[in-house]
Design an enzyme around this catalytic site. Structure first.
Site, mmCIF file in Angstrom:
data_model
loop_
_atom_site.group_PDB
_atom_site.id
_atom_site.type_symbol
_atom_site.label_atom_id
_atom_site.label_comp_id
_atom_site.label_asym_id
_atom_site.label_seq_id
_atom_site.Cartn_x
_atom_site.Cartn_y
_atom_site.Cartn_z
ATOM 1 N N GLU A 118 0.843 -1.199 0.000
ATOM 2 C CA GLU A 118 0.000 0.000 0.000
ATOM 3 C C GLU A 118 0.877 1.246 0.000
ATOM 4 O O GLU A 118 1.952 1.276 0.625
ATOM 5 C CB GLU A 118 -0.917 -0.002 1.226
ATOM 6 C CG GLU A 118 -1.945 1.109 1.254
ATOM 7 C CD GLU A 118 -3.005 0.873 2.336
ATOM 8 O OE1 GLU A 118 -3.535 -0.261 2.401
ATOM 9 O OE2 GLU A 118 -3.300 1.810 3.104
ATOM 10 N N ASP A 120 0.204 5.429 0.577
ATOM 11 C CA ASP A 120 -0.864 6.298 1.076
ATOM 12 C C ASP A 120 -0.534 7.773 1.045
ATOM 13 O O ASP A 120 0.548 8.193 1.491
ATOM 14 C CB ASP A 120 -1.167 5.976 2.555
ATOM 15 C CG ASP A 120 -1.704 4.589 2.781
ATOM 16 O OD1 ASP A 120 -2.331 4.039 1.863
ATOM 17 O OD2 ASP A 120 -1.493 4.053 3.888
ATOM 18 N N GLU A 122 -2.790 10.465 3.067
ATOM 19 C CA GLU A 122 -3.929 10.629 3.966
ATOM 20 C C GLU A 122 -3.891 12.051 4.528
ATOM 21 O O GLU A 122 -2.826 12.538 4.920
ATOM 22 C CB GLU A 122 -3.888 9.622 5.113
ATOM 23 C CG GLU A 122 -3.993 8.177 4.653
ATOM 24 C CD GLU A 122 -3.873 7.190 5.807
ATOM 25 O OE1 GLU A 122 -4.707 6.273 5.879
ATOM 26 O OE2 GLU A 122 -2.932 7.343 6.617
#
Length: 314
Positions: A118, A120, A122
């Site tokens: 993953e 990210d 955010e």
């Protein structure tokens, strides 16, 4: 696959257990409207129009968090390496407790088990008048804990800004409006897992993270200020597409194809100017770095490797 791409792959010095081929025209590049590239993944019940709104043929998508649910969409295709840019305008006003995202993951969020990859972006909301925190993170084979948190040098709620993930066999580069702010290098040869074996889909979401997002969860969502709306604008991508991109299986596909311009990013890494840009962002805007071992778990090995490399160019 074209000769420049073969050269780029050789320069990366990475063995990928898959088959690369040239894509048909437009495959591997973002084209068409929202529904050509994405599907609404959640926030569709009981009334999807309350939380996912597709405007102007998909040139604008808004995701809404209310006291019923958040919302999210994901790409139809899965990818192994690519460059992905999303225009975003974040929730204005009191956004405390909200989390707005743009990321890639190999995992179906409803599936059991781990071992996923993953990457990210955010964005952690805050009370009115206080700045957003941008959090980046990398999971490799299920191991995360690589958070870096930074403020931005602009108000991300006033207008759209570009957030880019470049992922190739050499490194992962996070950029904001074209400015590199973080790099995660491939140290697989030195025992640090890298993201090179699992295809990932692009996701965008908004959700309730008030147990941790704002001041460690001490500031909760004020539902009196709902609904909370995040806006997504232009999406641009050039990436190698999984031949099995429409299924939800984790793990590397048996084959995938790359667009004609893949040689422009497949072996790209930061030069001295890029390294200095990352150092500028770190020195002026970073407020938390996993390399400082804030959880007393021991300093990760890649941090010392990166520090030596950065010192040689800055």
């Amino acid at each position: 696959m074209s000769s420049p791409l073969l050269v780029a792959m050789a320069a990366a010095a990475i063995v990928v257990v898959c088959c690369f081929a040239a894509c048909p025209v437009s495959a591997g590049a973002s084209a068409g409207g929202f529904y050509d590239n994405f599907v609404v993944k959640w926030g569709t019940d009981p009334d999807p129009d309350r939380r996912v709104e597709i405007v102007d043929g998909g040139r604008l998508v808004t995701l809404t968090l209310n006291n019923v649910s958040g919302a999210g969409f994901q790409s139809r295709d899965a990818f192994l390496f690519g460059e992905f840019t999303m225009e975003m305008k974040l929730v204005p006003g009191d956004s405390a407790g909200t989390v707005t995202t743009f990321y890639l993951t190999s995992k179906d969020p409803t599936a059991a088990g781990d071992g996923h990859d993953e990457i990210d972006f955010e964005f952690l909301g805050n009370v009115s008048g206080e700045p957003y925190l941008m959090q980046t993170n990398v999971f490799a084979q299920g191991v995360g804990g690589r958070e870096q948190r930074s403020y931005l040098w602009f108000d991300p709620t006033e207008d759209f800004h570009n957030y880019t993930i470049l992922w190739n066999p050499l490194n992962i580069i996070f950029s904001v409006d074209g400015v590199p702010v973080r790099v995660f290098r491939n140290h697989d040869a030195n025992g640090v897992p890298y993201l090179s074996r699992q295809a990932m889909k692009v996701h965008a979401t908004i959700w309730d993270g008030d147990t941790w997002a704002t001041r460690g969860g001490r500031v909760k969502i004020d539902w009196a200020h709902a609904p909370f709306v995040a806006s997504y604008g232009t999406y641009a991508a050039s990436a190698c597409v999984s031949a099995a991109g429409n299924d939800d299986q984790e793990g590397a596909p048996s084959a995938f194809c790359c667009p004609g311009d893949a040689s422009s990013w497949m072996a790209r890494r930061l030069g001295p100017d890029g390294e200095r840009a990352v150092a500028w962002a770190r020195d002026n805007y970073m407020v938390m770095d996993y390399c400082d071992d804030p959880w007393n778990l021991g300093r990760p090995a890649e941090c010392d490797m990166d520090q030596l490399q950065l010192a040689s160019v800055v």
